[in-house]
Design a protein around this motif. Structure first.
Motif, PDB file in Angstrom:
ATOM      1  N   LEU A  98       0.518  -1.475   0.016  1.00 40.27           N
ATOM      2  CA  LEU A  98      -0.129  -0.098  -0.217  1.00 40.27           C
ATOM      3  C   LEU A  98       0.598   1.556  -0.294  1.00 40.27           C
ATOM      4  CD1 LEU A  98      -2.408  -0.919   2.558  1.00 40.27           C
ATOM      5  CD2 LEU A  98      -2.629  -0.962   0.737  1.00 40.27           C
ATOM      6  N   GLY A  99       2.007   0.945  -0.246  1.00 43.90           N
ATOM      7  CA  GLY A  99       3.256   1.980  -0.490  1.00 43.90           C
ATOM      8  C   GLY A  99       2.964   4.024  -1.108  1.00 43.90           C
ATOM      9  N   GLY A 100       2.070   3.415  -2.127  1.00 44.50           N
ATOM     10  CA  GLY A 100       1.813   4.913  -2.941  1.00 44.50           C
ATOM     11  C   GLY A 100       0.876   5.003  -2.509  1.00 44.50           C
ATOM     12  N   GLU A 101      -0.146   4.811  -2.047  1.00 44.96           N
ATOM     13  CA  GLU A 101      -2.102   4.717  -1.212  1.00 44.96           C
ATOM     14  C   GLU A 101      -1.591   5.872  -0.224  1.00 44.96           C
ATOM     15  OE1 GLU A 101      -4.527   3.748  -3.206  1.00 44.96           O
ATOM     16  OE2 GLU A 101      -3.390   1.600  -3.808  1.00 44.96           O
ATOM     17  N   PRO A 102      -2.841   7.242  -0.391  1.00 45.72           N
ATOM     18  CA  PRO A 102      -3.007   7.619   0.656  1.00 45.72           C
ATOM     19  C   PRO A 102      -3.140   6.817   1.757  1.00 45.72           C
ATOM     20  CG  PRO A 102      -5.317   7.658  -0.518  1.00 45.72           C
ATOM     21  CD  PRO A 102      -3.953   6.694  -0.924  1.00 45.72           C
ATOM     22  N   PHE A 103      -2.437   7.651   2.604  1.00 47.82           N
ATOM     23  CA  PHE A 103      -2.817   7.218   4.448  1.00 47.82           C
ATOM     24  C   PHE A 103      -3.965   6.389   5.031  1.00 47.82           C
ATOM     25  CE2 PHE A 103      -3.445   8.056   9.227  1.00 47.82           C
ATOM     26  CZ  PHE A 103      -2.197   7.349   9.619  1.00 47.82           C
ATOM     27  N   GLU A 104      -5.054   7.211   4.806  1.00 49.96           N
ATOM     28  CA  GLU A 104      -6.410   6.093   5.122  1.00 49.96           C
ATOM     29  C   GLU A 104      -6.304   4.755   4.769  1.00 49.96           C
ATOM     30  OE1 GLU A 104      -6.816   9.282   2.492  1.00 49.96           O
ATOM     31  OE2 GLU A 104      -6.769  10.270   4.895  1.00 49.96           O
ATOM     32  N   LYS A 105      -5.854   4.392   3.745  1.00 43.43           N
ATOM     33  CA  LYS A 105      -5.933   3.314   2.940  1.00 43.43           C
ATOM     34  C   LYS A 105      -4.648   2.355   3.806  1.00 43.43           C
ATOM     35  CE  LYS A 105      -8.500   3.406  -0.609  1.00 43.43           C
ATOM     36  NZ  LYS A 105      -8.879   2.248  -1.452  1.00 43.43           N
ATOM     37  N   ARG A 106      -3.743   2.711   4.317  1.00 38.50           N
ATOM     38  CA  ARG A 106      -2.804   2.282   4.846  1.00 38.50           C
ATOM     39  C   ARG A 106      -2.680   2.414   6.450  1.00 38.50           C
ATOM     40  NH1 ARG A 106       2.880   5.058   2.927  1.00 38.50           N
ATOM     41  NH2 ARG A 106       2.236   6.457   4.105  1.00 38.50           N
ATOM     42  N   GLU A 107      -3.823   2.913   6.678  1.00 40.28           N
ATOM     43  CA  GLU A 107      -3.676   3.587   8.247  1.00 40.28           C
ATOM     44  C   GLU A 107      -4.128   2.260   9.327  1.00 40.28           C
ATOM     45  OE1 GLU A 107      -6.883   6.475  11.476  1.00 40.28           O
ATOM     46  OE2 GLU A 107      -7.425   5.729   8.991  1.00 40.28           O
ATOM     47  N   MET A 108      -4.908   0.844   8.862  1.00 39.06           N
ATOM     48  CA  MET A 108      -4.934   0.268   9.549  1.00 39.06           C
ATOM     49  C   MET A 108      -4.002  -0.500   9.736  1.00 39.06           C
ATOM     50  SD  MET A 108      -7.299  -1.847  11.208  1.00 39.06           S
ATOM     51  CE  MET A 108      -8.439  -0.417  11.064  1.00 39.06           C
ATOM     52  N   ALA A 109      -2.788  -0.926   8.665  1.00 36.77           N
ATOM     53  CA  ALA A 109      -2.094  -2.313   8.832  1.00 36.77           C
ATOM     54  C   ALA A 109      -0.895  -1.331   9.940  1.00 36.77           C
ATOM     55  CB  ALA A 109      -0.696  -1.699   6.928  1.00 36.77           C
ATOM     56  N   LEU A 110      -0.852  -0.133   9.459  1.00 36.43           N
ATOM     57  CA  LEU A 110       0.344   0.867  11.020  1.00 36.43           C
ATOM     58  C   LEU A 110      -0.614   0.934  11.425  1.00 36.43           C
ATOM     59  CD1 LEU A 110       0.557   3.603   8.526  1.00 36.43           C
ATOM     60  CD2 LEU A 110       2.331   1.929   9.622  1.00 36.43           C
ATOM     61  N   VAL A 111      -1.707   1.119  11.937  1.00 37.49           N
ATOM     62  CA  VAL A 111      -2.434   0.377  13.549  1.00 37.49           C
ATOM     63  C   VAL A 111      -2.256  -0.914  13.963  1.00 37.49           C
ATOM     64  CG1 VAL A 111      -4.194   0.744  14.674  1.00 37.49           C
ATOM     65  CG2 VAL A 111      -4.507   2.275  13.229  1.00 37.49           C
ATOM     66  N   TYR A 112      -2.137  -1.647  13.145  1.00 37.59           N
ATOM     67  CA  TYR A 112      -1.807  -3.156  14.007  1.00 37.59           C
ATOM     68  C   TYR A 112      -0.507  -3.029  13.598  1.00 37.59           C
ATOM     69  CZ  TYR A 112      -5.696  -5.429  12.232  1.00 37.59           C
ATOM     70  OH  TYR A 112      -7.130  -6.000  12.153  1.00 37.59           O
ATOM     71  N   LEU A 113       0.915  -2.127  12.912  1.00 40.85           N
ATOM     72  CA  LEU A 113       2.278  -3.147  13.349  1.00 40.85           C
ATOM     73  C   LEU A 113       2.381  -2.268  14.862  1.00 40.85           C
ATOM     74  CD1 LEU A 113       4.890  -3.277  12.576  1.00 40.85           C
ATOM     75  CD2 LEU A 113       4.867  -0.607  11.013  1.00 40.85           C
ATOM     76  N   SER A 114       1.808  -0.833  14.638  1.00 39.25           N
ATOM     77  CA  SER A 114       1.988   0.048  16.428  1.00 39.25           C
ATOM     78  C   SER A 114       1.451  -1.379  17.287  1.00 39.25           C
ATOM     79  CB  SER A 114       0.543   1.286  16.075  1.00 39.25           C
ATOM     80  OG  SER A 114       1.373   1.970  15.403  1.00 39.25           O
TER      81      SER A 114
END
Length: 142
Positions: A98-114
């Motif tokens: 999802l690297g080229g996607e806006p933050f909203e598309k990557r948000e869930m992966a980043l929340v899980y990562l956190s």
């Protein structure tokens, strides 16, 4: 009431760690189970090709992390090893898939990562199979 850390029993902390492990584990299972079904369906696999490994190998590794490691996380078994796979998978999801996607598309992966990073630092807690194994190991060392 004084809320400094020295006055807190470890029981509430361990119950909260259990709740977080169970919630996040089952939440990730909801992502891993459909991928497991896709893998077992036997049809053509269309999936992200990580580092040229091919879509099938990439899917197998993702199913291992999102499904198998989530179950291990819920149980608190091999917690930090499982979290390593989950952390790696979320990094790939957030920054490669999802690297080229806006933050909203990557948000869930980043929340899980956190959450996974936080659990990696804190550990599974006392309500875990890892803790029971460690307690038995210490008892047998006597």
């Amino acid at each position: 009431m004084n809320y400094n850390n020295s006055n807190w029993s470890s029981i509430p902390k361990d119950i909260i760690l259990l709740a977080v492990r169970v919630f996040v584990g089952f939440a990730m299972l909801s992502h891993g189970f459909p991928k497991l079904q896709m893998l077992l369906a036997g049809g053509k696999i269309e999936f992200f090709d990580f580092m040229g490994l091919g879509p099938q190998i990439s899917l197998i590794l993702t199913v291992f992390a999102e499904f198998v490691c989530s179950i291990l996380l819920i149980l608190g078994l091999f917690t930090r090893v499982s979290l390593g796979f989950l952390i790696f998978t979320m990094i790939i999801a957030a920054f490669a898939v999802l690297g080229g996607e806006p933050f909203e598309k990557r948000e869930m992966a980043l929340v899980y990562l956190s959450v996974y990073l936080l659990l990696m630092v804190i550990g599974a807690g006392k309500v875990s199979v890892d803790h029971m194994i460690e307690r038995r190991k210490r008892a047998s060392d006597w």
